[in-house]
Design a protein around this motif. Structure first.
Motif, PDB file in Angstrom:
ATOM      1  N   GLY A 104      40.774  -4.654  72.259  1.00  0.00           N
ATOM      2  CA  GLY A 104      39.581  -3.745  72.689  1.00  0.00           C
ATOM      3  C   GLY A 104      38.370  -4.382  72.547  1.00  0.00           C
ATOM      4  N   ASN A 105      37.130  -3.627  72.982  1.00  0.00           N
ATOM      5  CA  ASN A 105      35.868  -4.382  72.523  1.00  0.00           C
ATOM      6  C   ASN A 105      34.824  -3.348  72.226  1.00  0.00           C
ATOM      7  OD1 ASN A 105      34.062  -3.430  75.104  1.00  0.00           O
ATOM      8  ND2 ASN A 105      36.195  -4.171  75.783  1.00  0.00           N
ATOM      9  N   VAL A 106      33.762  -3.553  71.527  1.00  0.00           N
ATOM     10  CA  VAL A 106      32.785  -2.698  70.993  1.00  0.00           C
ATOM     11  C   VAL A 106      31.337  -3.269  71.236  1.00  0.00           C
ATOM     12  CG1 VAL A 106      34.283  -1.562  69.373  1.00  0.00           C
ATOM     13  CG2 VAL A 106      32.859  -3.584  68.998  1.00  0.00           C
ATOM     14  N   ALA A 107      30.519  -2.302  71.578  1.00  0.00           N
ATOM     15  CA  ALA A 107      29.040  -2.691  71.552  1.00  0.00           C
ATOM     16  C   ALA A 107      28.516  -3.190  70.158  1.00  0.00           C
ATOM     17  CB  ALA A 107      28.275  -1.570  72.433  1.00  0.00           C
ATOM     18  N   LEU A 108      27.836  -4.240  70.030  1.00  0.00           N
ATOM     19  CA  LEU A 108      27.273  -4.505  68.781  1.00  0.00           C
ATOM     20  C   LEU A 108      26.301  -3.482  68.177  1.00  0.00           C
ATOM     21  CD1 LEU A 108      27.340  -8.584  68.951  1.00  0.00           C
ATOM     22  CD2 LEU A 108      28.861  -7.027  67.798  1.00  0.00           C
ATOM     23  N   LEU A 109      25.317  -3.263  68.806  1.00  0.00           N
ATOM     24  CA  LEU A 109      24.233  -2.183  68.476  1.00  0.00           C
ATOM     25  C   LEU A 109      23.664  -1.445  69.759  1.00  0.00           C
ATOM     26  CD1 LEU A 109      22.040  -4.791  66.559  1.00  0.00           C
ATOM     27  CD2 LEU A 109      23.263  -2.941  65.522  1.00  0.00           C
ATOM     28  N   THR A 110      23.069  -0.276  69.622  1.00  0.00           N
ATOM     29  CA  THR A 110      22.867   0.444  70.833  1.00  0.00           C
ATOM     30  C   THR A 110      21.893  -0.245  71.571  1.00  0.00           C
ATOM     31  OG1 THR A 110      22.707   2.352  69.120  1.00  0.00           O
ATOM     32  CG2 THR A 110      21.594   2.709  71.140  1.00  0.00           C
ATOM     33  N   HIS A 111      20.865  -0.792  71.369  1.00  0.00           N
ATOM     34  CA  HIS A 111      20.002  -1.619  72.111  1.00  0.00           C
ATOM     35  C   HIS A 111      20.171  -3.303  72.487  1.00  0.00           C
ATOM     36  CE1 HIS A 111      17.338   1.881  72.679  1.00  0.00           C
ATOM     37  NE2 HIS A 111      17.712   2.084  71.326  1.00  0.00           N
ATOM     38  N   ASN A 112      21.536  -3.565  72.427  1.00  0.00           N
ATOM     39  CA  ASN A 112      21.878  -4.945  72.213  1.00  0.00           C
ATOM     40  C   ASN A 112      23.057  -4.854  73.526  1.00  0.00           C
ATOM     41  OD1 ASN A 112      23.469  -7.634  71.715  1.00  0.00           O
ATOM     42  ND2 ASN A 112      22.185  -7.668  69.988  1.00  0.00           N
ATOM     43  N   THR A 113      22.857  -6.118  74.324  1.00  0.00           N
ATOM     44  CA  THR A 113      23.951  -6.032  75.737  1.00  0.00           C
ATOM     45  C   THR A 113      25.351  -6.759  75.080  1.00  0.00           C
ATOM     46  OG1 THR A 113      22.961  -8.109  76.178  1.00  0.00           O
ATOM     47  CG2 THR A 113      21.913  -6.398  77.134  1.00  0.00           C
ATOM     48  N   ALA A 114      25.281  -7.417  73.951  1.00  0.00           N
ATOM     49  CA  ALA A 114      26.572  -8.100  73.648  1.00  0.00           C
ATOM     50  C   ALA A 114      27.702  -7.056  73.258  1.00  0.00           C
ATOM     51  CB  ALA A 114      26.071  -8.798  72.472  1.00  0.00           C
ATOM     52  N   ARG A 115      28.880  -7.385  73.598  1.00  0.00           N
ATOM     53  CA  ARG A 115      29.867  -6.763  73.331  1.00  0.00           C
ATOM     54  C   ARG A 115      30.835  -7.643  72.396  1.00  0.00           C
ATOM     55  NH1 ARG A 115      30.135  -1.893  75.351  1.00  0.00           N
ATOM     56  NH2 ARG A 115      32.155  -1.315  74.696  1.00  0.00           N
ATOM     57  N   LEU A 116      31.675  -7.215  71.651  1.00  0.00           N
ATOM     58  CA  LEU A 116      32.645  -8.079  70.700  1.00  0.00           C
ATOM     59  C   LEU A 116      33.967  -7.742  71.066  1.00  0.00           C
ATOM     60  CD1 LEU A 116      32.869 -10.180  68.352  1.00  0.00           C
ATOM     61  CD2 LEU A 116      32.690  -8.185  66.722  1.00  0.00           C
ATOM     62  N   HIS A 117      34.816  -8.755  71.638  1.00  0.00           N
ATOM     63  CA  HIS A 117      36.095  -8.673  71.930  1.00  0.00           C
ATOM     64  C   HIS A 117      37.146  -8.916  71.042  1.00  0.00           C
ATOM     65  CE1 HIS A 117      34.597  -8.161  76.317  1.00  0.00           C
ATOM     66  NE2 HIS A 117      33.600  -8.861  75.799  1.00  0.00           N
ATOM     67  N   THR A 158      31.737  -8.574  54.737  1.00  0.00           N
ATOM     68  CA  THR A 158      30.229  -8.345  54.999  1.00  0.00           C
ATOM     69  C   THR A 158      29.782  -8.118  56.152  1.00  0.00           C
ATOM     70  OG1 THR A 158      29.433 -10.313  54.416  1.00  0.00           O
ATOM     71  CG2 THR A 158      29.176  -9.080  52.780  1.00  0.00           C
ATOM     72  N   LEU A 159      30.762  -8.902  57.058  1.00  0.00           N
ATOM     73  CA  LEU A 159      30.176  -8.610  58.764  1.00  0.00           C
ATOM     74  C   LEU A 159      31.394  -7.934  59.363  1.00  0.00           C
ATOM     75  CD1 LEU A 159      30.375 -12.755  59.389  1.00  0.00           C
ATOM     76  CD2 LEU A 159      28.296 -11.160  58.802  1.00  0.00           C
ATOM     77  N   SER A 160      30.845  -6.818  60.040  1.00  0.00           N
ATOM     78  CA  SER A 160      31.266  -5.721  60.359  1.00  0.00           C
ATOM     79  C   SER A 160      32.666  -5.914  61.420  1.00  0.00           C
ATOM     80  CB  SER A 160      30.349  -4.570  61.204  1.00  0.00           C
ATOM     81  OG  SER A 160      29.811  -5.246  62.048  1.00  0.00           O
ATOM     82  N   GLY A 161      32.253  -6.987  62.085  1.00  0.00           N
ATOM     83  CA  GLY A 161      33.483  -7.363  63.325  1.00  0.00           C
ATOM     84  C   GLY A 161      34.642  -7.634  62.383  1.00  0.00           C
ATOM     85  N   ALA A 162      34.779  -8.431  61.375  1.00  0.00           N
ATOM     86  CA  ALA A 162      35.748  -8.798  60.621  1.00  0.00           C
ATOM     87  C   ALA A 162      36.630  -7.529  59.961  1.00  0.00           C
ATOM     88  CB  ALA A 162      35.441  -9.778  59.547  1.00  0.00           C
ATOM     89  N   SER A 163      35.846  -6.700  59.492  1.00  0.00           N
ATOM     90  CA  SER A 163      36.396  -5.509  59.163  1.00  0.00           C
ATOM     91  C   SER A 163      37.048  -4.297  60.156  1.00  0.00           C
ATOM     92  CB  SER A 163      35.494  -4.408  58.491  1.00  0.00           C
ATOM     93  OG  SER A 163      34.960  -5.078  57.130  1.00  0.00           O
ATOM     94  N   LEU A 164      36.169  -4.278  61.356  1.00  0.00           N
ATOM     95  CA  LEU A 164      36.796  -3.585  62.381  1.00  0.00           C
ATOM     96  C   LEU A 164      38.107  -4.521  63.068  1.00  0.00           C
ATOM     97  CD1 LEU A 164      36.846  -1.412  64.287  1.00  0.00           C
ATOM     98  CD2 LEU A 164      35.042  -2.541  65.566  1.00  0.00           C
ATOM     99  N   GLY A 165      38.053  -5.758  63.206  1.00  0.00           N
ATOM    100  CA  GLY A 165      39.068  -6.415  63.855  1.00  0.00           C
ATOM    101  C   GLY A 165      40.474  -6.353  63.182  1.00  0.00           C
ATOM    102  N   ILE A 166      40.299  -6.484  61.526  1.00  0.00           N
ATOM    103  CA  ILE A 166      41.466  -6.185  60.732  1.00  0.00           C
ATOM    104  C   ILE A 166      42.102  -4.953  60.881  1.00  0.00           C
ATOM    105  CG2 ILE A 166      42.130  -6.075  58.377  1.00  0.00           C
ATOM    106  CD1 ILE A 166      40.103  -8.496  57.980  1.00  0.00           C
ATOM    107  N   LEU A 167      41.150  -3.827  60.690  1.00  0.00           N
ATOM    108  CA  LEU A 167      41.723  -2.552  61.114  1.00  0.00           C
ATOM    109  C   LEU A 167      42.578  -2.430  62.405  1.00  0.00           C
ATOM    110  CD1 LEU A 167      38.655  -0.638  59.290  1.00  0.00           C
ATOM    111  CD2 LEU A 167      40.965  -1.362  58.364  1.00  0.00           C
ATOM    112  N   MET A 168      41.825  -2.864  63.379  1.00  0.00           N
ATOM    113  CA  MET A 168      42.420  -2.765  64.773  1.00  0.00           C
ATOM    114  C   MET A 168      43.548  -3.590  64.750  1.00  0.00           C
ATOM    115  SD  MET A 168      38.988  -3.049  67.275  1.00  0.00           S
ATOM    116  CE  MET A 168      39.861  -2.941  68.748  1.00  0.00           C
ATOM    117  N   ALA A 169      43.668  -4.655  64.287  1.00  0.00           N
ATOM    118  CA  ALA A 169      45.047  -5.554  64.249  1.00  0.00           C
ATOM    119  C   ALA A 169      46.233  -4.704  63.529  1.00  0.00           C
ATOM    120  CB  ALA A 169      44.786  -6.837  63.828  1.00  0.00           C
ATOM    121  N   SER A 170      45.809  -4.310  62.363  1.00  0.00           N
ATOM    122  CA  SER A 170      46.681  -3.534  61.266  1.00  0.00           C
ATOM    123  C   SER A 170      47.348  -2.247  62.039  1.00  0.00           C
ATOM    124  CB  SER A 170      46.097  -3.244  60.208  1.00  0.00           C
ATOM    125  OG  SER A 170      45.736  -4.572  59.399  1.00  0.00           O
TER     126      SER A 170
END
Length: 183
Positions: A104-117, A158-170
């Protein structure tokens, strides 16, 4: 009601970053300014070996000091998120994966165009890291899945992407296991 843009002024531009000030009408009908940060998308990879250990990289960053995170980085121009993930996994961890599962992918912040895949990488072959200058000293560590999940919950990552990625993969791995048992 929807947001309506009336104008845009680009107030800052740098490599991989632009900041815009948009003139908008909000859904409540009021005119307003919205500041938008435009950045490229990113790819984050959760490599899982045959023993269900999760590959993490440890490095020292300019802003956050020492961090432990999943391999990942920017999607370069002309790359797909998957291609960026494959490149980043090879560069940062020295790993090549035979199987890739998009999580999946998520938006990084409300006013930021980047998505993290997010991607799960399995069927791993270990090779040599290909670190860039800013990645000098980065090391690959193997964490037990339970320890990585605990670290995601207790703030050691401390980096939110790592936490979310691990939870998604698990979660994906748990569901795959359940599906295998029910078949």
């Amino acid at each position: 009601m929807i947001w309506e843009q009336h104008g845009r002024a680009t107030v800052f531009t740098a490599p991989r970053l632009s900041i815009h000030r948009d003139q908008v009408t909000r859904p409540d009908g009021q005119r307003s300014e919205v500041w938008i940060t435009e950045q490229p998308d990113g790819a984050l990879i959760v490599p899982v070996d045959d023993d269900r250990r999760i590959g993490m990289v440890r490095s020292v960053t300019y802003v956050h000091g020492e961090v432990v995170t999943s391999p990942g980085g920017h999607v370069e121009p002309g790359e797909s998120p998957l291609e960026a993930g494959q490149r980043e996994l090879r560069e940062e961890a020295g790993l090549i994966a035979r199987e890739w599962t998009p999580l999946g992918n998520v938006a990084l912040l409300t006013h930021n165009t980047a998505r993290l895949h997010f991607f799960l990488a399995t069927g791993l072959t270990v090779g040599q890291q290909q670190l860039t200058g800013s990645e000098t000293g980065m090391t690959l560590e193997w964490w037990e899945q339970r320890d990585a999940v605990d670290a995601a919950y207790d703030g050691r990552l401390t980096l939110s992407g790592a936490s979310l990625g691990i939870l998604m993969a698990s979660r994906y791995l748990e569901r795959s296991d359940a599906d295998s048992r029910s078949s």
